[in-house]
Motif scaffolding. Structure first.
Motif, PDB file in Angstrom:
ATOM      1  N   LYS A  26     -29.685   6.018   5.849  1.00  0.00           N
ATOM      2  CA  LYS A  26     -30.006   7.421   6.139  1.00  0.00           C
ATOM      3  C   LYS A  26     -28.928   8.342   5.588  1.00  0.00           C
ATOM      4  N   LYS A  27     -27.845   7.758   5.055  1.00  0.00           N
ATOM      5  CA  LYS A  27     -26.715   8.579   4.609  1.00  0.00           C
ATOM      6  C   LYS A  27     -26.503   8.445   3.106  1.00  0.00           C
ATOM      7  N   GLU A  28     -25.747   9.393   2.565  1.00  0.00           N
ATOM      8  CA  GLU A  28     -25.341   9.291   1.159  1.00  0.00           C
ATOM      9  C   GLU A  28     -23.831   9.542   1.122  1.00  0.00           C
ATOM     10  N   THR A  29     -23.080   8.464   1.085  1.00  0.00           N
ATOM     11  CA  THR A  29     -21.620   8.563   1.039  1.00  0.00           C
ATOM     12  C   THR A  29     -21.184   8.023  -0.310  1.00  0.00           C
ATOM     13  N   ARG A  30     -20.400   8.826  -1.043  1.00  0.00           N
ATOM     14  CA  ARG A  30     -20.054   8.435  -2.422  1.00  0.00           C
ATOM     15  C   ARG A  30     -18.576   8.180  -2.599  1.00  0.00           C
ATOM     16  N   HIS A  31     -18.286   7.256  -3.517  1.00  0.00           N
ATOM     17  CA  HIS A  31     -16.915   7.045  -3.972  1.00  0.00           C
ATOM     18  C   HIS A  31     -16.782   7.832  -5.272  1.00  0.00           C
ATOM     19  N   ILE A  32     -15.846   8.776  -5.296  1.00  0.00           N
ATOM     20  CA  ILE A  32     -15.731   9.673  -6.453  1.00  0.00           C
ATOM     21  C   ILE A  32     -14.310   9.590  -7.006  1.00  0.00           C
ATOM     22  N   VAL A  33     -14.222   9.345  -8.321  1.00  0.00           N
ATOM     23  CA  VAL A  33     -12.916   9.153  -8.962  1.00  0.00           C
ATOM     24  C   VAL A  33     -12.660  10.288  -9.954  1.00  0.00           C
ATOM     25  N   PHE A  34     -11.502  10.927  -9.836  1.00  0.00           N
ATOM     26  CA  PHE A  34     -11.095  11.991 -10.765  1.00  0.00           C
ATOM     27  C   PHE A  34      -9.954  11.489 -11.640  1.00  0.00           C
ATOM     28  N   ASP A  35     -10.026  11.861 -12.918  1.00  0.00           N
ATOM     29  CA  ASP A  35      -8.988  11.500 -13.886  1.00  0.00           C
ATOM     30  C   ASP A  35      -7.918  12.592 -13.885  1.00  0.00           C
ATOM     31  N   LEU A  36      -6.679  12.206 -13.639  1.00  0.00           N
ATOM     32  CA  LEU A  36      -5.615  13.215 -13.611  1.00  0.00           C
ATOM     33  C   LEU A  36      -5.011  13.446 -14.995  1.00  0.00           C
ATOM     34  N   GLY A  37      -5.482  12.677 -15.990  1.00  0.00           N
ATOM     35  CA  GLY A  37      -5.103  12.889 -17.390  1.00  0.00           C
ATOM     36  C   GLY A  37      -3.617  13.131 -17.574  1.00  0.00           C
ATOM     37  N   ASP A  38      -3.320  14.196 -18.352  1.00  0.00           N
ATOM     38  CA  ASP A  38      -1.913  14.508 -18.624  1.00  0.00           C
ATOM     39  C   ASP A  38      -1.410  15.625 -17.715  1.00  0.00           C
ATOM     40  N   SER A  39      -2.062  15.775 -16.549  1.00  0.00           N
ATOM     41  CA  SER A  39      -1.734  16.900 -15.651  1.00  0.00           C
ATOM     42  C   SER A  39      -0.332  16.788 -15.058  1.00  0.00           C
ATOM     43  N   GLY A  40       0.165  15.571 -14.937  1.00  0.00           N
ATOM     44  CA  GLY A  40       1.441  15.373 -14.243  1.00  0.00           C
ATOM     45  C   GLY A  40       1.269  15.460 -12.727  1.00  0.00           C
ATOM     46  N   LEU A  41       0.027  15.586 -12.266  1.00  0.00           N
ATOM     47  CA  LEU A  41      -0.209  15.662 -10.815  1.00  0.00           C
ATOM     48  C   LEU A  41       0.141  14.330 -10.158  1.00  0.00           C
ATOM     49  N   ASP A  42       0.820  14.420  -9.027  1.00  0.00           N
ATOM     50  CA  ASP A  42       1.170  13.215  -8.278  1.00  0.00           C
ATOM     51  C   ASP A  42       0.713  13.419  -6.830  1.00  0.00           C
ATOM     52  N   TYR A  43       0.619  12.350  -6.095  1.00  0.00           N
ATOM     53  CA  TYR A  43       0.268  12.474  -4.678  1.00  0.00           C
ATOM     54  C   TYR A  43       0.764  11.258  -3.927  1.00  0.00           C
ATOM     55  N   LYS A  44       0.850  11.396  -2.615  1.00  0.00           N
ATOM     56  CA  LYS A  44       1.198  10.242  -1.779  1.00  0.00           C
ATOM     57  C   LYS A  44       0.012   9.963  -0.855  1.00  0.00           C
ATOM     58  N   VAL A  45      -0.037   8.767  -0.279  1.00  0.00           N
ATOM     59  CA  VAL A  45      -1.155   8.476   0.621  1.00  0.00           C
ATOM     60  C   VAL A  45      -1.056   9.413   1.819  1.00  0.00           C
ATOM     61  N   GLY A  46      -2.221   9.867   2.304  1.00  0.00           N
ATOM     62  CA  GLY A  46      -2.259  10.835   3.411  1.00  0.00           C
ATOM     63  C   GLY A  46      -2.525  12.244   2.909  1.00  0.00           C
ATOM     64  N   ASP A  47      -2.235  12.520   1.626  1.00  0.00           N
ATOM     65  CA  ASP A  47      -2.508  13.850   1.063  1.00  0.00           C
ATOM     66  C   ASP A  47      -4.010  14.064   0.915  1.00  0.00           C
ATOM     67  N   ALA A  48      -4.370  15.343   0.682  1.00  0.00           N
ATOM     68  CA  ALA A  48      -5.781  15.664   0.414  1.00  0.00           C
ATOM     69  C   ALA A  48      -5.890  16.275  -0.978  1.00  0.00           C
ATOM     70  N   LEU A  49      -7.091  16.176  -1.539  1.00  0.00           N
ATOM     71  CA  LEU A  49      -7.358  16.801  -2.838  1.00  0.00           C
ATOM     72  C   LEU A  49      -8.231  18.030  -2.604  1.00  0.00           C
ATOM     73  N   GLY A  50      -7.863  19.146  -3.216  1.00  0.00           N
ATOM     74  CA  GLY A  50      -8.708  20.345  -3.162  1.00  0.00           C
ATOM     75  C   GLY A  50      -9.649  20.331  -4.354  1.00  0.00           C
ATOM     76  N   VAL A  51     -10.927  20.631  -4.104  1.00  0.00           N
ATOM     77  CA  VAL A  51     -11.915  20.629  -5.184  1.00  0.00           C
ATOM     78  C   VAL A  51     -12.614  21.986  -5.228  1.00  0.00           C
ATOM     79  N   LEU A  52     -12.703  22.568  -6.428  1.00  0.00           N
ATOM     80  CA  LEU A  52     -13.441  23.827  -6.609  1.00  0.00           C
ATOM     81  C   LEU A  52     -14.798  23.510  -7.205  1.00  0.00           C
ATOM     82  N   SER A  53     -15.825  24.118  -6.638  1.00  0.00           N
ATOM     83  CA  SER A  53     -17.162  23.757  -7.104  1.00  0.00           C
ATOM     84  C   SER A  53     -17.903  24.984  -7.618  1.00  0.00           C
ATOM     85  N   GLU A  54     -19.136  24.773  -8.015  1.00  0.00           N
ATOM     86  CA  GLU A  54     -19.986  25.868  -8.499  1.00  0.00           C
ATOM     87  C   GLU A  54     -21.339  25.761  -7.807  1.00  0.00           C
ATOM     88  N   ASN A  55     -22.044  26.895  -7.762  1.00  0.00           N
ATOM     89  CA  ASN A  55     -23.384  26.884  -7.182  1.00  0.00           C
ATOM     90  C   ASN A  55     -24.395  26.288  -8.160  1.00  0.00           C
TER      91      ASN A  55
END
Ligand SMILES: Cc1cc2nc3c(=O)[nH]c(=O)nc-3n(C[C@H](O)[C@H](O)[C@H](O)COP(=O)(O)OP(=O)(O)OC[C@H]3O[C@@H](n4cnc5c(N)ncnc54)[C@H](O)[C@@H]3O)c2cc1C
Ligand SMILES: NC(=O)c1ccc[n+]([C@@H]2O[C@H](COP(=O)([O-])OP(=O)(O)OC[C@H]3O[C@@H](n4cnc5c(N)ncnc54)[C@H](OP(=O)(O)O)[C@@H]3O)[C@@H](O)[C@H]2O)c1
Length: 420
Positions: A26-55
């Motif tokens: 009855k649910k739709e739960t997805r595993h979604i992977v983002f490529d951080l490329g050459d962004s230099g972005l780093d994170y530690k476990v426990g952090d959250a990712l902010g996502v900007l979307s469009e209509n």
């Protein structure tokens, strides 16, 4: 360090976006992977990712059509000048009507015949004639009281009821977007006037489900897609539907940024035991925690409580969990499948069943983590911890509450929550 932020998001590509549920779920739960490329972005476990979307483009186009606007009109927005179509797609939330817009109908609908005022003047006369003392005076269009007798087909009366009755307003806006309202009341707004009334598009946060050490250059999420249908149209959550339906793998640029946590972190001492409670999408940070504990060769014991509707369809990350168990990284794995039997079984029921052992872990200094639904699950689990301290720690209710809320949570900072 990188300079990417909510105001200057990194344009990432999604490399994977697959459904974790089994057939007939009855649910739709997805595993979604983002490529951080050459962004230099780093994170530690426990952090959250902010996502900007469009209509969704079809919603944007239908809104422009129903309003009779020119999609190429240049408009001013908080993000600068752009075409109306781009502004409606990228800068504003158009998928759920807000209260400010419904309130603005008072002007629109009365100007078509002053019907609200007339209705209220009539009510005032009736109240005076009947010796009523409830009339509050003042601006007639704003002091209207809910009155079921004026909820007929008269649009002005409907607006009066919506703006004066909080429950009617909540009920009305819950299932509608701007297209519904413009159609319901047959109203016209200039594009610029409309943009002044609606909400700016906000990013959504997601608990990161991966360890950067285990997946260098990538960040992974566990996302519950929000879908529903109202008034003959399929709709859903802005960001989740965007990620599931609009984003093309490897093609679409999606704005992301890191939202680091200071508190929802693994114990510094790697030999400390941890208990993780994460039903549903609440499992996300605990997949990351487990990957990190394995990478760090941490010798503290890990106990995961997980649950969702059914073992057959919602056993997310089953393979990883089974190998962590086989390899001894996961010391205990306790499940609560809520709909696999007559009565509901939730994570807090399992915690209670294992109360004596949970209490022993607490006494040995274990950390306790919880992630997922804030409204019901986290409250019930919190109450269960107090009950465990009473039953197995021999404490009064007052002392148990003090221990869980002050000692563990505030002083020792080993009861940590990531709830939404
Ligand atoms: C720190 C943090 C971490 C989070 N981590 C995760 C995570 O790991 N995974 C995850 O999935 N989410 C997570 N969330 C929630 C996430 O941020 C979003 O709120 C969620 O994905 C919904 O976003 P959306 O844009 O798709 O929906 P929105 O457009 O924001 O709409 C959601 C709203 O839709 C409404 N709604 C739901 N069903 C119906 C219905 N049938 N009819 C009418 N209205 C309805 C509800 O009011 C709900 O609030 C997290 C939130 C926070 C704050
Ligand atoms: N803002 C959004 O629109 C959005 C998007 C995604 C998720 N969320 C919220 O985030 C939370 C997580 O969603 P999810 O789909 O991952 O999982 P979920 O809806 O929280 O469900 C996970 C499990 O928790 C159970 N559960 C229900 N009530 C509970 C309670 N009081 N105590 C303990 N367990 C309980 C569910 O059982 P039953 O279902 O059988 O009762 C299910 O087995 C939800 O609350 C959801 O509202 C919100």
């Amino acid at each position: 360090m990188s300079n990417w932020s909510v105001k200057n998001p990194y344009q990432s590509k999604v490399t994977e976006c697959y459904v974790l549920n089994g057939p007939d779920s009855k649910k739709e739960t997805r595993h979604i992977v983002f490529d951080l490329g050459d962004s230099g972005l780093d994170y530690k476990v426990g952090d959250a990712l902010g996502v900007l979307s469009e209509n969704p483009p079809h919603t944007v186009d239908e809104l422009i059509e129903v309003s009779g606007w020119d999609s190429k009109q240049i408009v001013n927005t908080h993000n600068g000048e752009r075409t109306l179509r781009d502004a409606l797609k990228m800068d504003f939330e158009i998928h759920r009507v807000n209260k400010r817009f419904v309130n603005s109908l008072v002007e629109k609908v009365t100007s078509a015949g002053m019907r609200i005022t007339v209705t209220l003047v009539e009510r005032y006369r009736e109240a005076v004639a009947g010796g009523g003392s409830e009339w509050m005076g003042g601006d007639t269009s704003l002091v209207a009281e809910p009155n079921p007798s004026i909820q007929g087909d008269d649009p002005a009366a409907k607006v009066a009821n919506l703006v004066s009755d909080g429950d009617a307003m909540e009920d009305y806006i819950w299932s509608r977007d701007y297209i519904d309202v413009i159609r319901d009341f047959d109203v016209q707004y200039d594009a610029e006037e409309f943009l002044e009334l609606i909400d700016k598009l906000k990013p959504r946060l997601y608990s990161i489900a991966s360890s950067h050490d285990a997946h260098p250059g990538f960040v992974e999420l566990t996302v519950g897609i929000v879908r529903y249908s109202h008034h003959g149209r399929d709709r859903g959550g802005l960001c989740t539907v965007y990620m599931a339906d609009e984003v093309e793998i490897g093609k679409t640029d999606v704005g992301v940024f890191m939202s680091p946590t200071k508190s929802f972190i693994l114990p510094e001492d790697k030999s400390t035991d941890i208990i993780m409670v994460g039903p549903g999408t609440g499992i996300a940070p605990f997949r990351a925690f487990m990957e990190q504990r394995v990478f760090d060769n941490a010798d503290g014991k890990n106990w995961l409580f997980f649950g969702d509707q059914s073992e057959k369809t919602e056993f997310y990350y089953k393979d990883s969990i089974e190998s962590w168990l086989d390899e001894g990284h996961l010391y205990r794995f306790t499940t609560a499948w809520s709909r696999d039997q007559e009565e509901k079984i939730y994570v807090q029921h399992r915690l209670k069943e294992h109360g004596a052992e949970v209490w022993e872990w607490f006494e040995r200094g274990a950390y306790f983590y919880i992630c997922g639904d804030k409204t019901y699950m986290a409250k019930d689990v919190h109450r269960t911890l107090i009950e465990i301290a009473m039953e197995h720690g021999g404490m009064s209710e007052e002392d148990a509450t003090f221990f869980i809320e002050k000692t563990m949570m505030r002083e020792e900072k080993r009861y940590l929550r990531d709830v939404y």
